[in-house]
Design a protein around this motif. Sequence first.
Motif, PDB file in Angstrom:
ATOM      1  N   ARG A   1       0.832  -1.218   0.000  1.00 36.23           N
ATOM      2  CA  ARG A   1       0.000   0.000   0.000  1.00 36.23           C
ATOM      3  C   ARG A   1       0.861   1.261   0.000  1.00 36.23           C
ATOM      4  O   ARG A   1       0.549   2.242  -0.679  1.00 36.23           O
ATOM      5  N   VAL A   2       1.958   1.228   0.757  1.00 37.01           N
ATOM      6  CA  VAL A   2       2.841   2.396   0.782  1.00 37.01           C
ATOM      7  C   VAL A   2       3.529   2.570  -0.574  1.00 37.01           C
ATOM      8  O   VAL A   2       3.655   3.698  -1.071  1.00 37.01           O
ATOM      9  N   VAL A   3       3.977   1.465  -1.181  1.00 35.55           N
ATOM     10  CA  VAL A   3       4.594   1.547  -2.516  1.00 35.55           C
ATOM     11  C   VAL A   3       3.605   2.128  -3.518  1.00 35.55           C
ATOM     12  O   VAL A   3       3.945   3.021  -4.310  1.00 35.55           O
ATOM     13  N   GLN A   4       2.373   1.630  -3.500  1.00 34.90           N
ATOM     14  CA  GLN A   4       1.349   2.135  -4.413  1.00 34.90           C
ATOM     15  C   GLN A   4       1.081   3.622  -4.176  1.00 34.90           C
ATOM     16  O   GLN A   4       0.948   4.399  -5.128  1.00 34.90           O
ATOM     17  N   THR A   5       1.007   4.015  -2.910  1.00 36.58           N
ATOM     18  CA  THR A   5       0.733   5.413  -2.589  1.00 36.58           C
ATOM     19  C   THR A   5       1.872   6.310  -3.036  1.00 36.58           C
ATOM     20  O   THR A   5       1.650   7.384  -3.616  1.00 36.58           O
TER      21      THR A   5
ATOM     22  N   SER B   1       0.831  -9.930  -2.349  1.00 37.34           N
ATOM     23  CA  SER B   1       0.194  -9.071  -1.349  1.00 37.34           C
ATOM     24  C   SER B   1      -0.621  -7.934  -1.955  1.00 37.34           C
ATOM     25  O   SER B   1      -1.420  -7.306  -1.242  1.00 37.34           O
ATOM     26  N   ALA B   2      -0.413  -7.650  -3.237  1.00 38.05           N
ATOM     27  CA  ALA B   2      -1.058  -6.482  -3.857  1.00 38.05           C
ATOM     28  C   ALA B   2      -2.516  -6.773  -4.211  1.00 38.05           C
ATOM     29  O   ALA B   2      -2.835  -7.844  -4.723  1.00 38.05           O
ATOM     30  N   PRO B   3      -3.421  -5.831  -3.962  1.00 31.95           N
ATOM     31  CA  PRO B   3      -4.815  -5.983  -4.416  1.00 31.95           C
ATOM     32  C   PRO B   3      -4.884  -5.738  -5.920  1.00 31.95           C
ATOM     33  O   PRO B   3      -3.985  -5.132  -6.504  1.00 31.95           O
ATOM     34  N   TRP B   4      -5.959  -6.205  -6.529  1.00 26.99           N
ATOM     35  CA  TRP B   4      -6.107  -5.981  -7.966  1.00 26.99           C
ATOM     36  C   TRP B   4      -6.302  -4.499  -8.263  1.00 26.99           C
ATOM     37  O   TRP B   4      -5.683  -3.949  -9.169  1.00 26.99           O
ATOM     38  N   ILE B   5      -7.167  -3.859  -7.511  1.00 29.78           N
ATOM     39  CA  ILE B   5      -7.417  -2.430  -7.717  1.00 29.78           C
ATOM     40  C   ILE B   5      -7.463  -1.752  -6.346  1.00 29.78           C
ATOM     41  O   ILE B   5      -8.157  -2.218  -5.437  1.00 29.78           O
ATOM     42  N   LYS B   6      -6.698  -0.668  -6.221  1.00 31.01           N
ATOM     43  CA  LYS B   6      -6.691   0.099  -4.979  1.00 31.01           C
ATOM     44  C   LYS B   6      -6.313   1.529  -5.310  1.00 31.01           C
ATOM     45  O   LYS B   6      -5.262   1.790  -5.892  1.00 31.01           O
ATOM     46  N   ILE B   7      -7.182   2.469  -4.961  1.00 33.17           N
ATOM     47  CA  ILE B   7      -6.921   3.882  -5.255  1.00 33.17           C
ATOM     48  C   ILE B   7      -6.514   4.583  -3.961  1.00 33.17           C
ATOM     49  O   ILE B   7      -7.304   4.640  -3.010  1.00 33.17           O
ATOM     50  N   PRO B   8      -5.295   5.100  -3.879  1.00 31.63           N
ATOM     51  CA  PRO B   8      -4.885   5.825  -2.663  1.00 31.63           C
ATOM     52  C   PRO B   8      -5.727   7.080  -2.464  1.00 31.63           C
ATOM     53  O   PRO B   8      -6.193   7.694  -3.424  1.00 31.63           O
ATOM     54  N   TYR B   9      -5.905   7.478  -1.211  1.00 30.71           N
ATOM     55  CA  TYR B   9      -6.683   8.676  -0.914  1.00 30.71           C
ATOM     56  C   TYR B   9      -6.103   9.357   0.331  1.00 30.71           C
ATOM     57  O   TYR B   9      -5.395   8.722   1.132  1.00 30.71           O
TER      58      TYR B   9
ATOM     59  N   SER C   1      -0.212   2.375 -10.251  1.00 35.30           N
ATOM     60  CA  SER C   1      -0.355   2.416  -8.793  1.00 35.30           C
ATOM     61  C   SER C   1      -1.754   2.001  -8.367  1.00 35.30           C
ATOM     62  O   SER C   1      -1.950   1.510  -7.249  1.00 35.30           O
ATOM     63  N   MET C   2      -2.726   2.190  -9.245  1.00 34.92           N
ATOM     64  CA  MET C   2      -4.102   1.796  -8.936  1.00 34.92           C
ATOM     65  C   MET C   2      -4.375   0.345  -9.307  1.00 34.92           C
ATOM     66  O   MET C   2      -5.175  -0.325  -8.662  1.00 34.92           O
ATOM     67  N   LEU C   3      -3.710  -0.158 -10.353  1.00 34.82           N
ATOM     68  CA  LEU C   3      -3.835  -1.567 -10.724  1.00 34.82           C
ATOM     69  C   LEU C   3      -2.730  -2.343 -10.019  1.00 34.82           C
ATOM     70  O   LEU C   3      -1.644  -2.551 -10.558  1.00 34.82           O
ATOM     71  N   GLY C   4      -3.001  -2.743  -8.791  1.00 36.06           N
ATOM     72  CA  GLY C   4      -1.976  -3.266  -7.903  1.00 36.06           C
ATOM     73  C   GLY C   4      -1.170  -4.420  -8.430  1.00 36.06           C
ATOM     74  O   GLY C   4       0.058  -4.419  -8.364  1.00 36.06           O
ATOM     75  N   LYS C   5      -1.812  -5.464  -8.967  1.00 36.40           N
ATOM     76  CA  LYS C   5      -1.096  -6.664  -9.396  1.00 36.40           C
ATOM     77  C   LYS C   5      -0.127  -6.362 -10.535  1.00 36.40           C
ATOM     78  O   LYS C   5       1.008  -6.847 -10.534  1.00 36.40           O
ATOM     79  N   PHE C   6      -0.568  -5.569 -11.508  1.00 35.73           N
ATOM     80  CA  PHE C   6       0.298  -5.266 -12.656  1.00 35.73           C
ATOM     81  C   PHE C   6       1.480  -4.399 -12.223  1.00 35.73           C
ATOM     82  O   PHE C   6       2.614  -4.620 -12.645  1.00 35.73           O
ATOM     83  N   GLY C   7       1.202  -3.408 -11.387  1.00 36.93           N
ATOM     84  CA  GLY C   7       2.285  -2.569 -10.901  1.00 36.93           C
ATOM     85  C   GLY C   7       3.275  -3.347 -10.060  1.00 36.93           C
ATOM     86  O   GLY C   7       4.491  -3.136 -10.144  1.00 36.93           O
ATOM     87  N   ALA C   8       2.775  -4.289  -9.243  1.00 36.69           N
ATOM     88  CA  ALA C   8       3.652  -5.088  -8.384  1.00 36.69           C
ATOM     89  C   ALA C   8       4.553  -6.004  -9.206  1.00 36.69           C
ATOM     90  O   ALA C   8       5.666  -6.324  -8.787  1.00 36.69           O
ATOM     91  N   LEU C   9       4.089  -6.416 -10.377  1.00 36.13           N
ATOM     92  CA  LEU C   9       4.924  -7.256 -11.247  1.00 36.13           C
ATOM     93  C   LEU C   9       6.209  -6.529 -11.625  1.00 36.13           C
ATOM     94  O   LEU C   9       7.315  -7.070 -11.493  1.00 36.13           O
ATOM     95  N   PHE C  10       6.083  -5.292 -12.063  1.00 35.36           N
ATOM     96  CA  PHE C  10       7.278  -4.520 -12.433  1.00 35.36           C
ATOM     97  C   PHE C  10       8.083  -4.122 -11.193  1.00 35.36           C
ATOM     98  O   PHE C  10       9.308  -4.029 -11.244  1.00 35.36           O
ATOM     99  N   ALA C  11       7.388  -3.913 -10.084  1.00 33.60           N
ATOM    100  CA  ALA C  11       8.067  -3.492  -8.862  1.00 33.60           C
ATOM    101  C   ALA C  11       8.863  -4.615  -8.216  1.00 33.60           C
ATOM    102  O   ALA C  11       9.642  -4.370  -7.294  1.00 33.60           O
ATOM    103  N   SER C  12       8.702  -5.842  -8.701  1.00 35.08           N
ATOM    104  CA  SER C  12       9.441  -6.977  -8.133  1.00 35.08           C
ATOM    105  C   SER C  12      10.832  -7.135  -8.741  1.00 35.08           C
ATOM    106  O   SER C  12      11.550  -8.068  -8.412  1.00 35.08           O
ATOM    107  N   ILE C  13      11.229  -6.221  -9.624  1.00 38.37           N
ATOM    108  CA  ILE C  13      12.578  -6.254 -10.198  1.00 38.37           C
ATOM    109  C   ILE C  13      13.593  -6.073  -9.069  1.00 38.37           C
ATOM    110  O   ILE C  13      13.471  -5.148  -8.269  1.00 38.37           O
ATOM    111  N   PRO C  14      14.611  -6.945  -8.960  1.00 39.75           N
ATOM    112  CA  PRO C  14      15.614  -6.796  -7.893  1.00 39.75           C
ATOM    113  C   PRO C  14      16.284  -5.425  -7.946  1.00 39.75           C
ATOM    114  O   PRO C  14      16.629  -4.932  -9.023  1.00 39.75           O
ATOM    115  N   PHE C  15      16.483  -4.815  -6.775  1.00 37.21           N
ATOM    116  CA  PHE C  15      17.036  -3.472  -6.722  1.00 37.21           C
ATOM    117  C   PHE C  15      18.462  -3.429  -7.260  1.00 37.21           C
ATOM    118  O   PHE C  15      18.931  -2.376  -7.711  1.00 37.21           O
ATOM    119  N   THR C  16      19.157  -4.551  -7.236  1.00 37.76           N
ATOM    120  CA  THR C  16      20.516  -4.605  -7.780  1.00 37.76           C
ATOM    121  C   THR C  16      20.542  -4.181  -9.243  1.00 37.76           C
ATOM    122  O   THR C  16      21.499  -3.550  -9.698  1.00 37.76           O
TER     123      THR C  16
END
Length: 524
Positions: free
Chosen positions: A68-72, A260-268, A372-387
């Motif tokens: 949720r913090v990453v998405q926000t 852990s990511a929801p499919w759709i979540k809009i930060p507010y 950031s609102m489409l949680g699962k798709f955004g989390a896919l790209f966000a799983s790239i190793p930081f290295t």
Amino acid sequence: MDPVKPEEISHPPMDQLQGLEYCIDSNPPWGEAIALGFEHYILALGTAVMIPSFLVPMMGGDDGDKVRVVQTLLFLQGVNTLLQTLFGTRLPTVIGGSYAFMVPIISIIHDSSLTRIEDPQLRFLSTMRAVQGAIIVASSVQIILGFSQMWAICSRFFSPIGMVPVIALTGFGLFNRGFPVVGNCVEIGLPMLILFVIFSQYLKNFEFRQFPVVERFALLIALIIVWAYAHVLTASGAYKHRPHQTQVNCRTDMSNLISSAPWIKIPYPLQWGAPSFDAGHAFAMMAAVLVSLIESTGAFKAAARLASATPPPPHVLSRGIGWQGIGILLNGLFGTLSGSSVSVENIGLLGSTRVGSRRVIQISAGFMIFFSMLGKFGALFASIPFTIFAAVYCVLFGLVASVGLSFLQFTNMNSLRNLFIVGVSLFLGLSIPEYFRDFSMKALHGPAHTNAGWFNDFLNTIFLSSPMVALMVAVFLDNTLDYKETARDRGLPWWAKFRTFKGDSRNEEFYTLPFNLNRFFPPS
């Protein structure tokens, strides 16, 4: 070829950097612009994922909280980038999370009133609300300095010789996020570094249907190859019996973001509850806001050069700082565990792709908000190793630093005075933060260690920033050492026309507000 005589060798100073395919107000075709915008979005994920991944577990949060913090944070990156490119400096800059806020936030996390909370979820929420309150109050510093034009007045003390160390250390000062992180997983980081250099430099002339596809998308091509390679290593069990820290740096399935990511979540706003306010926390956070202001000032000037624009006049620079302050206020209201500053890596990508178009950055902001609102798709790209990101930083941070050094062309570097100022400010800008960093690692607290925690956090935050130290040293020396007799050596004759909005006719082309808003906010 006839030999060239030494007196014929001349590289005249240039206001605008040459060699870019698209400058700030020229736009690539829509297909290319969208692909480049996606490339900038991918690069911006590194900071958006790294900051919450480090802070949320310390606060007692679980993987769901981290997502949720990453998405926000990603959502606010997109919003703040749009605000900055539309109403701020209008430079092609991504406004992302800032590591400058880490010291005061970690101090809040370790506050005794919060650490005694036994329930981890309640401790996470209470800490988040305390951080939000501190950021909300501290944001007023940039809002006031920016919109009152006080920062424009301060920036009139800047000269090319004084700005060289600040801009250079905006890149060089981030060296600890480069190869030291690559070294945590060399088998992934080193191939990424080598491939990115090969694709972006050695194969940049390779064209497909007269389009330099390799140069434009070197980051994406190298990332896809190395990410797939890292996934193969993970799936084959190469890291099965390796230490936990190695698995975190190398595996592609350690972030737990996708599951852990929801499919759709809009930060507010106020999604974590009502913020709590503490004077000590807010004062310490103001140091981070000041550091963010200085770092963004250097980054704005680097972005202007890599977008083939003129240096932003003080009025425009101050306007951008004001809008960045609004962005920090929004970060506090939404709860991102970070303030805002200009993303240095995305500025470097402008130079690597040779595309400094404002439209490309605005498209990347659209990707940030969308994913950031489409949680699962955004989390896919966000799983790239930081290295993998750290390997790219080795190139892009260095490129931004070299832009700072390029301002030396407007000064007299045969002057011992200028050599002294540049050398001392560069050295201290690297040495003092390294001392503070090394001391903190050994003693588990900063060199400033009094009974006043807010005072400790303020000083430790200020002196951990290389651009901040460089600015204090360089601007002080430049304005006190023989400053009356050395205006020409300092580069002031060239700098003078950029001190006012109307000093150069090109400023109107680059920095005029959209929708004819200049009628209501006339430039000075």
